[in-house]
Design a protein around this motif. Structure first.
Motif, PDB file in Angstrom:
ATOM      1  N   LEU A  94      48.459  31.049  39.455  1.00  0.00           N
ATOM      2  CA  LEU A  94      48.061  32.416  39.119  1.00  0.00           C
ATOM      3  C   LEU A  94      47.455  33.113  40.331  1.00  0.00           C
ATOM      4  CD1 LEU A  94      47.599  34.668  37.009  1.00  0.00           C
ATOM      5  CD2 LEU A  94      45.393  33.590  36.541  1.00  0.00           C
ATOM      6  N   TYR A  95      46.589  32.429  41.047  1.00  0.00           N
ATOM      7  CA  TYR A  95      45.940  32.977  42.237  1.00  0.00           C
ATOM      8  C   TYR A  95      46.984  33.445  43.252  1.00  0.00           C
ATOM      9  CZ  TYR A  95      42.925  33.333  46.319  1.00  0.00           C
ATOM     10  OH  TYR A  95      42.271  33.793  47.423  1.00  0.00           O
ATOM     11  N   ALA A  96      48.051  32.685  43.420  1.00  0.00           N
ATOM     12  CA  ALA A  96      49.095  33.013  44.389  1.00  0.00           C
ATOM     13  C   ALA A  96      49.853  34.288  44.040  1.00  0.00           C
ATOM     14  CB  ALA A  96      50.073  31.842  44.517  1.00  0.00           C
ATOM     15  N   THR A  97      49.781  34.734  42.783  1.00  0.00           N
ATOM     16  CA  THR A  97      50.499  35.953  42.371  1.00  0.00           C
ATOM     17  C   THR A  97      49.766  37.230  42.775  1.00  0.00           C
ATOM     18  OG1 THR A  97      49.419  36.169  40.207  1.00  0.00           O
ATOM     19  CG2 THR A  97      51.411  34.773  40.326  1.00  0.00           C
ATOM     20  N   GLY A  98      48.485  37.137  43.127  1.00  0.00           N
ATOM     21  CA  GLY A  98      47.694  38.325  43.415  1.00  0.00           C
ATOM     22  C   GLY A  98      47.057  38.920  42.166  1.00  0.00           C
ATOM     23  N   PHE A  99      47.227  38.270  41.044  1.00  0.00           N
ATOM     24  CA  PHE A  99      46.697  38.739  39.765  1.00  0.00           C
ATOM     25  C   PHE A  99      45.202  39.040  39.843  1.00  0.00           C
ATOM     26  CE2 PHE A  99      44.330  37.443  35.973  1.00  0.00           C
ATOM     27  CZ  PHE A  99      44.895  38.238  34.989  1.00  0.00           C
ATOM     28  N   LEU A 100      44.448  38.160  40.480  1.00  0.00           N
ATOM     29  CA  LEU A 100      42.988  38.300  40.500  1.00  0.00           C
ATOM     30  C   LEU A 100      42.522  39.572  41.191  1.00  0.00           C
ATOM     31  CD1 LEU A 100      42.108  34.570  41.152  1.00  0.00           C
ATOM     32  CD2 LEU A 100      42.064  35.814  38.988  1.00  0.00           C
ATOM     33  N   ASP A 101      43.356  40.151  42.054  1.00  0.00           N
ATOM     34  CA  ASP A 101      43.007  41.408  42.721  1.00  0.00           C
ATOM     35  C   ASP A 101      42.962  42.576  41.735  1.00  0.00           C
ATOM     36  OD1 ASP A 101      42.890  40.081  45.152  1.00  0.00           O
ATOM     37  OD2 ASP A 101      44.978  40.548  45.648  1.00  0.00           O
ATOM     38  N   MET A 102      43.624  42.428  40.597  1.00  0.00           N
ATOM     39  CA  MET A 102      43.660  43.499  39.593  1.00  0.00           C
ATOM     40  C   MET A 102      42.469  43.468  38.653  1.00  0.00           C
ATOM     41  SD  MET A 102      47.628  43.601  38.587  1.00  0.00           S
ATOM     42  CE  MET A 102      48.086  41.966  39.112  1.00  0.00           C
ATOM     43  N   VAL A 103      41.818  42.311  38.523  1.00  0.00           N
ATOM     44  CA  VAL A 103      40.694  42.170  37.600  1.00  0.00           C
ATOM     45  C   VAL A 103      39.550  43.057  38.069  1.00  0.00           C
ATOM     46  CG1 VAL A 103      39.020  40.567  36.611  1.00  0.00           C
ATOM     47  CG2 VAL A 103      41.389  39.823  36.976  1.00  0.00           C
ATOM     48  N   GLY A 104      39.099  43.937  37.169  1.00  0.00           N
ATOM     49  CA  GLY A 104      38.007  44.851  37.492  1.00  0.00           C
ATOM     50  C   GLY A 104      38.434  46.003  38.384  1.00  0.00           C
ATOM     51  N   GLY A 105      39.731  46.192  38.505  1.00  0.00           N
ATOM     52  CA  GLY A 105      40.256  47.210  39.413  1.00  0.00           C
ATOM     53  C   GLY A 105      40.412  48.574  38.780  1.00  0.00           C
ATOM     54  N   ASP A 106      41.435  49.294  39.240  1.00  0.00           N
ATOM     55  CA  ASP A 106      41.643  50.697  38.880  1.00  0.00           C
ATOM     56  C   ASP A 106      42.281  50.912  37.519  1.00  0.00           C
ATOM     57  OD1 ASP A 106      44.136  49.668  39.551  1.00  0.00           O
ATOM     58  OD2 ASP A 106      44.805  51.526  40.503  1.00  0.00           O
ATOM     59  N   GLY A 107      42.672  49.853  36.847  1.00  0.00           N
ATOM     60  CA  GLY A 107      43.311  49.994  35.549  1.00  0.00           C
ATOM     61  C   GLY A 107      42.721  49.013  34.550  1.00  0.00           C
TER      62      GLY A 107
END
Length: 161
Positions: A94-107
């Protein structure tokens, strides 16, 4: 994991009711919200997701399963990221997908199969567990951790309909 701050269950008598519950939730979502979905195949997650997206202002024709893409963004009154963790083996994948960058983000983030990688959830989030209780009836158990998720749950299921 600690006990949820607030827990509430509701019953849906039909796929249309599940969709309507999703629409009501989608109207309330704000950037940074994280909603995890748990339930077996056929539990109603797809009906709920389509309702959430529609309530968030996403065109109905845009909503698809992100199983192969892992995360699919929809643009409505806010960006709604729809993730599906079913095909992932573990947190490292999951980490390798970049998913964690979206958590708490703009959406807002709507995550199916959160139970496969529960550590993907932030400290504060809303988890919805759906299960069949009849041919078309479903029980939806909503659990909130943290102030914003508790407010979201309260406005969604506990406020006047």
């Amino acid at each position: 994991m600690s006990a949820p701050t607030l827990r509430h269950s509701v019953r849906s008598g039909s796929p249309e009711e599940t969709h309507e519950l999703g629409m009501r939730l989608g109207r309330l979502l704000q950037p940074g919200d994280f909603v995890g979905l748990v339930g077996d195949l056929g539990a109603g997650k797809t009906h709920l997701v389509r309702g959430v997206a529609e309530g968030a202002g996403v065109e109905r024709s845009q909503v698809a399963s992100p199983t192969f893409a892992i995360v699919y963004p929809y643009q409505g009154r806010l960006t709604l990221y729809h993730a599906d963790l079913y095909r992932l083996a573990d947190y490292d994948e999951l980490y390798a997908t970049g998913f964690l960058d979206m958590v708490g983000g703009d959406g807002a983030l709507l995550v199916e199969w959160l139970d496969r990688i529960p550590e993907a959830a932030p400290r504060e989030y809303l988890r919805l567990t759906l299960r069949e209780v009849g041919e078309e009836s479903r029980e939806l158990v909503a659990e909130a951790w943290g102030a914003r998720p508790v407010g979201l749950l309260t406005d969604w299921l506990l406020a006047e309909r």
